[in-house]
Scaffold this active site. Structure first.
Site, PDB file in Angstrom:
ATOM      1  N   GLN A  56      52.550 -78.589 -66.016  1.00  0.00           N
ATOM      2  CA  GLN A  56      52.745 -80.016 -65.516  1.00  0.00           C
ATOM      3  C   GLN A  56      54.217 -79.798 -65.515  1.00  0.00           C
ATOM      4  OE1 GLN A  56      53.782 -84.589 -66.169  1.00  0.00           O
ATOM      5  NE2 GLN A  56      51.575 -83.650 -67.038  1.00  0.00           N
TER       6      GLN A  56
ATOM      7  N   ARG B 285      47.911 -66.899 -60.134  1.00  0.00           N
ATOM      8  CA  ARG B 285      46.961 -65.378 -60.853  1.00  0.00           C
ATOM      9  C   ARG B 285      45.729 -65.023 -59.137  1.00  0.00           C
ATOM     10  NH1 ARG B 285      45.059 -63.444 -66.483  1.00  0.00           N
ATOM     11  NH2 ARG B 285      45.981 -66.263 -66.790  1.00  0.00           N
TER      12      ARG B 285
ATOM     13  N   ASP C  94      56.330 -83.285 -70.495  1.00  0.00           N
ATOM     14  CA  ASP C  94      56.422 -82.568 -69.436  1.00  0.00           C
ATOM     15  C   ASP C  94      57.634 -82.544 -68.327  1.00  0.00           C
ATOM     16  OD1 ASP C  94      54.249 -81.287 -70.265  1.00  0.00           O
ATOM     17  OD2 ASP C  94      52.620 -81.782 -69.669  1.00  0.00           O
TER      18      ASP C  94
ATOM     19  N   GLY D 110      67.583-101.972 -76.550  1.00  0.00           N
ATOM     20  CA  GLY D 110      69.470-102.575 -76.562  1.00  0.00           C
ATOM     21  C   GLY D 110      69.795-103.585 -77.325  1.00  0.00           C
ATOM     22  N   GLY D 111      70.670-103.935 -76.909  1.00  0.00           N
ATOM     23  CA  GLY D 111      71.270-105.107 -77.605  1.00  0.00           C
ATOM     24  C   GLY D 111      71.551-106.473 -77.255  1.00  0.00           C
ATOM     25  N   GLN D 112      69.790-106.469 -76.321  1.00  0.00           N
ATOM     26  CA  GLN D 112      70.073-107.580 -75.416  1.00  0.00           C
ATOM     27  C   GLN D 112      68.523-107.949 -75.866  1.00  0.00           C
ATOM     28  OE1 GLN D 112      72.005-109.701 -74.605  1.00  0.00           O
ATOM     29  NE2 GLN D 112      73.321-108.558 -73.399  1.00  0.00           N
TER      30      GLN D 112
ATOM     31  N   TYR E 251      52.163 -78.879 -76.020  1.00  0.00           N
ATOM     32  CA  TYR E 251      50.968 -79.794 -74.555  1.00  0.00           C
ATOM     33  C   TYR E 251      51.846 -80.734 -74.612  1.00  0.00           C
ATOM     34  CZ  TYR E 251      47.674 -76.478 -72.923  1.00  0.00           C
ATOM     35  OH  TYR E 251      47.191 -75.371 -72.363  1.00  0.00           O
ATOM     36  N   GLU E 252      52.519 -81.342 -73.647  1.00  0.00           N
ATOM     37  CA  GLU E 252      52.710 -82.513 -73.315  1.00  0.00           C
ATOM     38  C   GLU E 252      52.742 -83.661 -75.194  1.00  0.00           C
ATOM     39  OE1 GLU E 252      54.486 -84.561 -70.741  1.00  0.00           O
ATOM     40  OE2 GLU E 252      54.467 -86.023 -72.292  1.00  0.00           O
TER      41      GLU E 252
ATOM     42  N   ASN F 164      57.316 -71.136 -67.471  1.00  0.00           N
ATOM     43  CA  ASN F 164      56.664 -71.600 -68.426  1.00  0.00           C
ATOM     44  C   ASN F 164      56.312 -71.207 -69.150  1.00  0.00           C
ATOM     45  OD1 ASN F 164      55.397 -73.621 -66.204  1.00  0.00           O
ATOM     46  ND2 ASN F 164      55.135 -74.920 -68.237  1.00  0.00           N
TER      47      ASN F 164
ATOM     48  N   ASP G 239      48.769 -60.131 -59.080  1.00  0.00           N
ATOM     49  CA  ASP G 239      48.160 -59.860 -60.362  1.00  0.00           C
ATOM     50  C   ASP G 239      49.636 -59.541 -60.805  1.00  0.00           C
ATOM     51  OD1 ASP G 239      47.522 -59.168 -63.063  1.00  0.00           O
ATOM     52  OD2 ASP G 239      45.940 -58.036 -61.356  1.00  0.00           O
TER      53      ASP G 239
HETATM   54  N1  CAO Z   1      49.043 -62.259 -62.913  1.00  0.00           N
HETATM   55  C1  CAO Z   1      48.559 -62.045 -64.110  1.00  0.00           C
HETATM   56  N2  CAO Z   1      48.418 -62.369 -65.306  1.00  0.00           N
HETATM   57  C2  CAO Z   1      48.969 -64.104 -65.207  1.00  0.00           C
HETATM   58  C3  CAO Z   1      49.283 -64.739 -63.966  1.00  0.00           C
HETATM   59  C4  CAO Z   1      49.541 -63.427 -62.915  1.00  0.00           C
HETATM   60  N3  CAO Z   1      49.912 -64.117 -61.650  1.00  0.00           N
HETATM   61  N4  CAO Z   1      49.922 -66.218 -64.804  1.00  0.00           N
HETATM   62  C5  CAO Z   1      49.799 -65.655 -65.938  1.00  0.00           C
HETATM   63  N5  CAO Z   1      49.368 -64.387 -66.732  1.00  0.00           N
HETATM   64  C6  CAO Z   1      48.832 -64.146 -67.362  1.00  0.00           C
HETATM   65  C7  CAO Z   1      50.319 -64.399 -68.532  1.00  0.00           C
HETATM   66  O1  CAO Z   1      50.855 -63.256 -68.673  1.00  0.00           O
HETATM   67  C8  CAO Z   1      49.031 -64.859 -69.432  1.00  0.00           C
HETATM   68  O2  CAO Z   1      49.341 -63.895 -70.269  1.00  0.00           O
HETATM   69  P1  CAO Z   1      48.849 -63.087 -71.740  1.00  0.00           P
HETATM   70  O3  CAO Z   1      49.021 -63.989 -72.558  1.00  0.00           O
HETATM   71  O4  CAO Z   1      47.618 -62.265 -72.047  1.00  0.00           O
HETATM   72  O5  CAO Z   1      50.248 -62.203 -72.110  1.00  0.00           O
HETATM   73  C9  CAO Z   1      48.281 -65.404 -70.174  1.00  0.00           C
HETATM   74  O6  CAO Z   1      48.053 -65.766 -67.976  1.00  0.00           O
HETATM   75  C10 CAO Z   1      48.483 -67.310 -69.765  1.00  0.00           C
HETATM   76  O7  CAO Z   1      49.507 -67.716 -69.641  1.00  0.00           O
HETATM   77  P2  CAO Z   1      50.262 -69.070 -71.405  1.00  0.00           P
HETATM   78  O8  CAO Z   1      50.079 -68.336 -72.740  1.00  0.00           O
HETATM   79  O9  CAO Z   1      51.134 -69.533 -70.772  1.00  0.00           O
HETATM   80  O10 CAO Z   1      48.405 -69.709 -70.972  1.00  0.00           O
HETATM   81  P3  CAO Z   1      48.154 -70.998 -71.782  1.00  0.00           P
HETATM   82  O11 CAO Z   1      47.099 -71.062 -70.894  1.00  0.00           O
HETATM   83  O12 CAO Z   1      47.606 -69.954 -72.354  1.00  0.00           O
HETATM   84  O13 CAO Z   1      48.761 -71.785 -72.329  1.00  0.00           O
HETATM   85  C11 CAO Z   1      50.726 -73.276 -72.280  1.00  0.00           C
HETATM   86  C12 CAO Z   1      49.252 -73.276 -72.081  1.00  0.00           C
HETATM   87  C13 CAO Z   1      50.879 -74.641 -71.299  1.00  0.00           C
HETATM   88  C14 CAO Z   1      49.552 -74.088 -73.538  1.00  0.00           C
HETATM   89  C15 CAO Z   1      51.457 -72.171 -72.546  1.00  0.00           C
HETATM   90  O14 CAO Z   1      51.760 -72.108 -71.418  1.00  0.00           O
HETATM   91  C16 CAO Z   1      53.270 -73.121 -72.887  1.00  0.00           C
HETATM   92  O15 CAO Z   1      53.421 -73.068 -74.385  1.00  0.00           O
HETATM   93  N6  CAO Z   1      53.974 -72.871 -72.500  1.00  0.00           N
HETATM   94  C17 CAO Z   1      55.688 -73.529 -72.405  1.00  0.00           C
HETATM   95  C18 CAO Z   1      55.342 -74.602 -72.814  1.00  0.00           C
HETATM   96  C19 CAO Z   1      55.391 -75.821 -71.663  1.00  0.00           C
HETATM   97  O16 CAO Z   1      55.249 -75.322 -70.717  1.00  0.00           O
HETATM   98  N7  CAO Z   1      54.124 -76.743 -72.095  1.00  0.00           N
HETATM   99  C20 CAO Z   1      53.777 -77.877 -70.920  1.00  0.00           C
HETATM  100  C21 CAO Z   1      52.201 -77.237 -70.368  1.00  0.00           C
HETATM  101  S1  CAO Z   1      52.119 -78.812 -69.560  1.00  0.00           S
HETATM  102  O17 CAO Z   1      51.438 -79.962 -70.700  1.00  0.00           O
END
Ligand code: CAO
Length: 479
Positions: free
Chosen positions: A68, A89, A219, A298-300, A189-190, A147, A124
């Site tokens: 998000q 991906r 988010d 606020g103040g109101q 996450y959020e 992100n 990829d």
């Molecule tokens: N081709 C190949 N690999 C890909 C790819 C692509 N096009 N797109 C993503 N990937 C891979 C990444 O390289 C990563 O691989 P490695 O960990 O092996 O290097 C993997 O997909 C997953 O990426 P991720 O760790 O970001 O995803 P996750 O689902 O495990 O975590 C989240 C999700 C949101 C917790 C994490 O991305 C995060 O903390 N982001 C920063 C904070 C944020 O934006 N949070 C808000 C999320 S919304 O509530």
């Protein structure tokens, strides 16, 4: 014949050069016309409003966002006219495509409402050919937005050093859970952000646990912050010619939105927070900003009051603010004209210890009317009130459709759905709100038309596995 052709070409080239020279000379003679405002900006356009191109037209975004926070940022930039190329991906895509699905086989509303007006390319990023395509995209684009979890972009080989070397003008914008410090490597996450940013500890009722809010301030709030950072960096690049890193940490974004609570934290050391109901109820304050229920920030002073049918309608409530300048009008409306002169009620400080009782009395009046009747009557007296609108009421509200805040778009798989348009209105750049792309819908179009791959190269890419799903994609739907 061939000689004549060569001679003609030569003449053409010479005359082209001459034309260029003349244009240059003319331009040199008329510097004032080019920089009419004296600061290098062009003269005001004479085109009709809304027809001078969208605000971010020409800005190319390499969108590596998912879930998000990042997608809200790039969707806003797309609404403002940027060309947003979302990299996903192969065979999998953004995880939200399959999360919280309501229509079998169709991209979820979670995805479609966060990825409108973008193009989707599947690559990829760990495949050698994929890396090669990405290098071309990096050269082509102005901003890379991501992100991923901390370190994921580096693990793809897309380090800042590599990107900056490949395209020194590129801005690399990231959302992370935390800024540099003890938690910088954590996934977030959020609701984690709402808790770490000081929102949850200050939300809810004093005698209950901390609460998260329905608004996605961690988010979508951070996405907004990042969008501001990106356009600011684009503006700075006009002067410096180089890109930079932009970081919006979710904890920081939430704290920015909860700053009034940090204000109250500091006020606490100088005495009780008199506008909190807790003060009037004689309950002592602790060491930290407490949860304030529905008290106004606020103040109101304000509170949420029941309206007619509250027994059966969970949203039959109104937010009522006892704004000082209209106190007399409030007293007349609720049948308490004597409060206008009674020293216990006549001034804001006198009312503070009695807020609970005052709001209970106002509620006896609001309970006799619907929230919309209260709204109409109070607005007639300039009394600030706001109905508690359900999402159903918002979805059906005609004025929000008229302004483009709620927009209906058509999707080839799921059909019509509602999305939130651009909440920021620009008078010369009408929002460009279009449906979200299917997974990889624009892969070939981008490879061919944006990156200039030939048909032969495209055929090679197709069989390489860099843009296509693995043989046997996992079938399980995400939770
Ligand atoms: N081709 C190949 N690999 C890909 C790819 C692509 N096009 N797109 C993503 N990937 C891979 C990444 O390289 C990563 O691989 P490695 O960990 O092996 O290097 C993997 O997909 C997953 O990426 P991720 O760790 O970001 O995803 P996750 O689902 O495990 O975590 C989240 C999700 C949101 C917790 C994490 O991305 C995060 O903390 N982001 C920063 C904070 C944020 O934006 N949070 C808000 C999320 S919304 O509530």
């Amino acid at each position: 014949m061939a000689m004549r052709k060569r001679a003609k070409a030569k003449i053409k080239a010479v005359s082209k050069k001459t034309v260029k020279k003349v244009v240059k000379l003319k331009a040199a003679r008329k510097p004032v016309a080019k920089a009419a405002n004296g600061n290098g900006t062009p003269r005001p356009s004479s085109k009709p409003w809304g027809q001078a191109g969208l605000a971010l037209q020409g800005v190319k975004i390499l969108d590596f966002t998912h879930v998000q926070s990042g997608p809200t940022c790039t969707q806003l930039l797309a609404y403002m006219g940027a060309d947003v190329i979302k990299v996903e991906r192969p065979g999998v895509g953004d995880i939200t495509r399959t999360q919280l699905r309501d229509v079998k086989g169709a991209d979820s509303l979670y995805f479609t409402m966060l990825n409108g007006s973008k193009r989707s390319i599947t690559i990829d990023s760990k495949h050698p050919k994929g890396k090669e395509i990405l290098a071309r995209l990096i050269k082509h684009c102005d901003v890379l937005v991501e992100n991923f979890a901390p370190g994921a972009l580096d693990r793809m080989g897309l380090t800042w050093d590599y990107i900056h070397k490949t395209n020194p003008r590129m801005i690399v914008a990231s959302v992370k859970g935390f800024g540099p410090g003890p938690y910088e490597d954590c996934k977030v996450y959020e609701n984690i952000a709402q808790c770490a940013g000081g929102s949850a500890s200050t939300t809810g009722f004093r005698d209950g646990p901390p609460l998260v809010t329905g608004a996605q301030i961690g988010d979508s709030g951070t996405g907004l912050h990042l969008a501001l950072g990106i356009v600011t960096a684009l503006y700075q690049r006009v002067r410096t010619g180089r890109g930079q890193k932009v970081l919006a940490a979710m904890q920081d974004g939430v704290l920015n939105l909860a700053r009034v609570k940090l204000r109250d934290q500091q006020r606490l050391s100088h005495g009780p927070l008199t506008e909190y109901s807790q003060y009037g109820e004689g309950i002592p304050f602790g060491k930290a900003t407490p949860r304030a229920g529905n008290d106004s920030g606020g103040g109101q002073p304000g509170w949420i009051l029941k309206c007619k049918d509250w027994e059966t309608d969970p949203d039959a409530y109104i937010y009522f603010i006892t704004q000082a300048p209209v106190w007399g009008a409030i007293c007349d409306l609720i049948g308490k004209p004597e409060w206008k002169t009674d020293p216990d009620f006549a001034t804001p400080p006198a009312r503070l210890p009695r807020l609970r009782m005052i709001f209970d009395t106002i509620e006896e009046w609001t309970k006799t009317k619907t929230k919309f009747e209260v709204m109409e009557i109070c607005n007639g007296h300039d009394i600030p009130v706001g109905p508690i609108l359900s999402m159903k009421e918002i979805a059906e509200e005609p004025s929000l459709r008229t302004t483009g805040t709620v927009v209906e778009v058509d999707h080839p798989v799921r059909g019509k759905y509602l999305t939130v348009g651009n909440p920021v209105k620009l008078s010369d750049s009408p929002a460009d709100v279009r449906r979200s792309p299917l997974l990889g819908e624009h892969t070939e179009e981008i490879l061919r038309k944006v990156l200039g791959y030939s048909e032969k190269e495209l055929a090679e890419i197709k069989v390489s596995g860099a843009i296509t799903a693995p043989e046997k994609p996992a079938k399980a739907e995400a939770a």
